[in-house]
Design a protein around this motif. Structure first.
Motif, PDB file in Angstrom:
ATOM      1  N   TRP A 267       0.758  -1.318  -0.178  1.00  0.00           N
ATOM      2  CA  TRP A 267      -0.014   0.000  -0.030  1.00  0.00           C
ATOM      3  C   TRP A 267       0.699   1.095   0.029  1.00  0.00           C
ATOM      4  CZ3 TRP A 267       1.543   2.486   4.138  1.00  0.00           C
ATOM      5  CH2 TRP A 267       1.716   1.575   5.348  1.00  0.00           C
ATOM      6  N   ARG A 268       0.226   2.432  -0.374  1.00  0.00           N
ATOM      7  CA  ARG A 268       0.823   3.621  -0.313  1.00  0.00           C
ATOM      8  C   ARG A 268       0.032   4.431   0.604  1.00  0.00           C
ATOM      9  NH1 ARG A 268       1.220   1.816  -5.535  1.00  0.00           N
ATOM     10  NH2 ARG A 268       3.051   2.326  -6.695  1.00  0.00           N
ATOM     11  N   LEU A 269       0.490   5.272   1.340  1.00  0.00           N
ATOM     12  CA  LEU A 269       0.029   6.222   2.019  1.00  0.00           C
ATOM     13  C   LEU A 269       0.565   7.745   1.631  1.00  0.00           C
ATOM     14  CD1 LEU A 269      -1.773   7.091   4.725  1.00  0.00           C
ATOM     15  CD2 LEU A 269       0.288   7.095   6.034  1.00  0.00           C
ATOM     16  N   ASP A 270      -0.554   8.587   1.462  1.00  0.00           N
ATOM     17  CA  ASP A 270      -0.126   9.983   0.786  1.00  0.00           C
ATOM     18  C   ASP A 270       0.179   9.859  -0.449  1.00  0.00           C
ATOM     19  OD1 ASP A 270      -0.858  12.571   0.626  1.00  0.00           O
ATOM     20  OD2 ASP A 270      -0.206  12.794   2.532  1.00  0.00           O
ATOM     21  N   GLY A 271       0.702  11.003  -0.915  1.00  0.00           N
ATOM     22  CA  GLY A 271       1.280  10.971  -2.273  1.00  0.00           C
ATOM     23  C   GLY A 271       0.306  11.097  -3.459  1.00  0.00           C
ATOM     24  N   LYS A 272       0.693  10.730  -4.800  1.00  0.00           N
ATOM     25  CA  LYS A 272      -0.108  10.797  -5.877  1.00  0.00           C
ATOM     26  C   LYS A 272      -1.198   9.563  -5.955  1.00  0.00           C
ATOM     27  CE  LYS A 272       2.763  13.900  -8.818  1.00  0.00           C
ATOM     28  NZ  LYS A 272       3.437  14.065 -10.053  1.00  0.00           N
ATOM     29  N   GLN A 273      -0.642   8.473  -5.448  1.00  0.00           N
ATOM     30  CA  GLN A 273      -1.482   7.066  -5.416  1.00  0.00           C
ATOM     31  C   GLN A 273      -2.054   6.593  -4.038  1.00  0.00           C
ATOM     32  OE1 GLN A 273      -0.160   4.466  -8.529  1.00  0.00           O
ATOM     33  NE2 GLN A 273       0.866   6.143  -9.911  1.00  0.00           N
ATOM     34  N   SER A 274      -2.317   7.374  -3.299  1.00  0.00           N
ATOM     35  CA  SER A 274      -2.541   6.977  -2.068  1.00  0.00           C
ATOM     36  C   SER A 274      -3.802   5.862  -1.935  1.00  0.00           C
ATOM     37  CB  SER A 274      -3.006   7.919  -0.893  1.00  0.00           C
ATOM     38  OG  SER A 274      -3.323   7.629   0.380  1.00  0.00           O
ATOM     39  N   SER A 275      -3.337   4.767  -1.158  1.00  0.00           N
ATOM     40  CA  SER A 275      -4.408   3.578  -1.159  1.00  0.00           C
ATOM     41  C   SER A 275      -5.562   4.018   0.173  1.00  0.00           C
ATOM     42  CB  SER A 275      -3.697   2.479  -0.327  1.00  0.00           C
ATOM     43  OG  SER A 275      -2.489   1.936  -1.362  1.00  0.00           O
ATOM     44  N   PHE A 276      -5.083   5.047   0.639  1.00  0.00           N
ATOM     45  CA  PHE A 276      -6.088   5.391   1.918  1.00  0.00           C
ATOM     46  C   PHE A 276      -6.870   6.619   1.572  1.00  0.00           C
ATOM     47  CE2 PHE A 276      -2.702   2.849   3.544  1.00  0.00           C
ATOM     48  CZ  PHE A 276      -3.199   1.714   4.257  1.00  0.00           C
ATOM     49  N   SER A 277      -7.873   6.823   2.258  1.00  0.00           N
ATOM     50  CA  SER A 277      -8.601   8.263   2.224  1.00  0.00           C
ATOM     51  C   SER A 277      -8.052   8.743   3.662  1.00  0.00           C
ATOM     52  CB  SER A 277     -10.153   7.911   2.447  1.00  0.00           C
ATOM     53  OG  SER A 277     -10.521   9.284   2.627  1.00  0.00           O
ATOM     54  N   LEU A 278      -7.552  10.196   3.418  1.00  0.00           N
ATOM     55  CA  LEU A 278      -6.863  10.604   4.632  1.00  0.00           C
ATOM     56  C   LEU A 278      -7.747  11.588   5.565  1.00  0.00           C
ATOM     57  CD1 LEU A 278      -3.636  11.964   2.643  1.00  0.00           C
ATOM     58  CD2 LEU A 278      -4.168   9.727   3.730  1.00  0.00           C
ATOM     59  N   GLY A 279      -7.814  11.268   6.659  1.00  0.00           N
ATOM     60  CA  GLY A 279      -8.668  11.963   7.586  1.00  0.00           C
ATOM     61  C   GLY A 279      -8.013  13.264   8.104  1.00  0.00           C
ATOM     62  N   LYS A 280      -8.691  14.232   8.729  1.00  0.00           N
ATOM     63  CA  LYS A 280      -7.997  15.491   9.191  1.00  0.00           C
ATOM     64  C   LYS A 280      -6.738  15.335   9.902  1.00  0.00           C
ATOM     65  CE  LYS A 280      -9.317  19.788  11.643  1.00  0.00           C
ATOM     66  NZ  LYS A 280     -10.517  20.317  12.650  1.00  0.00           N
ATOM     67  N   GLY A 281      -5.945  16.113   9.455  1.00  0.00           N
ATOM     68  CA  GLY A 281      -4.568  16.449   9.781  1.00  0.00           C
ATOM     69  C   GLY A 281      -3.488  15.340   9.335  1.00  0.00           C
TER      70      GLY A 281
END
Length: 534
Positions: A267-281
């Motif tokens: 998986w990837r966290l953040d960046g152009k192809q994040s696997s995750f939906s990012l919460g606040k902060g």
């Protein structure tokens, strides 16, 4: 009376502010502590390796005069100066365990501040501060400065900066711009140096994921192997019990989980192809020092829950200041993030924000401590902060103070418990004047001495007891009022009353005093310090 420059210099020598009379060769940084340590800081010492962010010129000097690994107490007192133990340029100084034994380790080698990398090796010291291993990259490559992390009893991960030629025209390069960095990490057996695993970014990650383009060249312009486009830029690697790796790719503004068998991206966290939906902060960029934290999982958390920490720079710029900075948030911060690989959501558990609105264009680290506190090191901003679990500041310091504090930087900063047992003998000097004799003693790296006992040394190895002094700092002094002594010796004594080591005998010297009748001189100013953004 107006003094000449030469006369003023002589006076400054006469009134020199010796940090340590027993070790006048040592000139460690003086910590500028702006928030003293609260009672609930974690136990242990501070581990740092500050260096000057500005190059020296003929008229201007900044940063520590002896850039090296250091161990300090919370009050700024020196425990150990690694100056001379590690040569050239050293960084990523830490304590750890290797085959069950406590060790120190640090990168040492060449430093290229223009591109934020270095080439060298990792040197490991034992509790006696003796070199016991120098570890180099495998497969005919050079270790980069960014990572050495012990992930098993006898294994460690390192990072490699490997330039390779490629056709980069699909990413906006000219035909002359054909060099790119293949960001590599390796896992090695520490004892044998055997290469156990190697992963290369170009085998798995397209340059499409780069945040910084090859033009205008902030991450390298690609014209030659020393100016290669650093599209990915690995700066940390960790490994979990399942055998998978966590890596931080600064120039992709993403953290990746890598399968430890075939190297595929899980998986990837953040960046152009994040696997995750990012919460606040949660969102971060140009980050450093990503680490797994399975110990923070709740009892009812399943295998789909993972918790990591990282240092969010939210800024990018070269360490030598040659490029314009890129900013993505008002400040840098330390972060703890909870990942759910069923819902594919990322939640901010805790953020650690700087007391002085610091934003570091390079470097940085976030260390979670055994008691729940956190240490955040602010990289190129040259500061370190300890927080409790709720994000309350418990301690804050800058590295070096006054004029030397301008531009000082520190790649990573940590807190560890450490027991130092130096093989070298303690240092001693005795200075006498009309009021008597003062004896000064120190033992670089010693953590076990409680008391120093002082003796006058006579003929045939006879000793006359002079007294003792409690050890409360790096250097301990003991004054012999009025009595004339010629030869002295000191013993280091631990908490159980055992003698750890003795100094060699030393003759008493006449103390150098300021020239009689001259007032305190004005400071000699070579050049006013320029303003800079920290």
């Amino acid at each position: 009376m107006k003094l000449s420059i030469a006369a003023a210099i002589l006076i400054h020598l006469a009134t020199a502010d010796w940090q340590f009379k027993s070790r006048p060769d040592l000139a460690p940084p003086r910590l500028n502590i702006t928030i003293p340590a609260a009672p609930n800081v974690e136990q242990g010492y501070l581990f740092v390796a500050p260096f000057a962010g500005y190059p020296d010129t003929a008229t201007e000097q900044h940063g520590p005069r002896q850039a090296a690994p250091y161990i300090f107490r919370d009050n700024g007192d020196l425990v150990w100066s690694g100056y001379g133990y590690y040569s050239i340029w050293s960084t990523n100084f830490q304590a750890g365990k290797w085959n069950g034994k406590d060790v120190l380790f640090s990168f040492e080698g060449d430093h290229n501040p223009g591109y934020g990398h270095g080439h060298g090796h990792t040197t490991i010291l034992d509790q006696h501060y003796e070199t016991i291993r120098e570890l180099r990259a495998g497969n005919h490559k050079l270790t980069d400065k960014h990572e050495f992390h012990i992930v098993g009893d006898d294994t460690a991960v390192i990072q490699v900066y490997q330039p390779v030629p490629r056709d980069l025209t699909p990413w906006g390069a000219s035909e002359e711009q054909q060099w790119i960095v293949n960001a590599i990490f390796q896992e090695l057996n520490i004892t044998s140096g055997e290469l156990l695993f190697e992963w290369a970014s170009l085998d798995h990650i397209s340059p499409d994921e780069a945040i910084l383009p090859i033009n205008p060249g902030q991450a390298g312009s690609g014209y030659n192997s020393s100016d290669a486009w650093d599209y990915f830029h690995i700066n940390s690697v960790d490994k979990n019990e399942a055998g998978d790796y966590l890596l931080s790719a600064r120039d992709a503004c993403a953290v990746h989980k890598i399968n430890g068998t075939d190297g595929r991206v899980i998986w990837r966290l953040d960046g152009k192809q994040s696997s995750f939906s990012l919460g606040k902060g949660v969102k971060f960029c140009f980050q450093h020092h990503a680490r797994f934290h399975p110990e923070l999982k709740a009892k009812d958390d399943g295998d789909d829950i993972e918790i990591i920490s990282l240092y969010d720079n939210s800024a990018h710029g070269s360490e030598d200041g040659r490029d314009n900075e890129v900013h993505t948030a008002p400040t840098s911060s330390g972060k703890i993030i909870k990942l759910n690989t069923t819902s594919w959501t990322a939640e901010l558990v805790q953020g650690f924000y700087p007391p002085d609105d610091l934003r570091s264009k390079s470097q940085g680290s976030t260390q979670l401590l055994p008691n729940g506190n956190a240490i955040v090191n602010w990289g190129s901003s040259g500061a370190l902060t300890e927080y409790d679990a709720n994000g309350t500041v418990l301690f804050h310091t800058y590295f070096d103070s006054g004029y030397l504090g301008l531009g000082v930087e520190n790649y990573r900063g940590f807190r560890y418990n450490w027991t130092g047992l130096p093989n070298e003998e303690p240092a001693i000097v005795a200075l006498q004047n009309a009021k008597g004799t003062t004896i000064y003693v120190s033992w670089n790296g010693d953590t076990e001495t409680k008391t120093w006992r002082f003796y006058e040394a006579g003929k045939r190895n006879r000793r006359h007891y002079l007294g003792e002094a409690k050890r409360s700092s790096f250097e301990t002094s003991f004054h012999v009022q009025g009595k004339s002594v010629a030869h002295v010796v000191a013993e280091a004594v631990d908490t159980k009353g055992r003698t750890l080591k003795s100094t060699r005998g030393t003759s008493v010297q006449n103390e150098v005093l300021p020239a009689h009748g001259l007032s305190k001189p004005e400071p000699i100013v070579v050049q006013e310090p320029r303003n800079m953004e920290l």
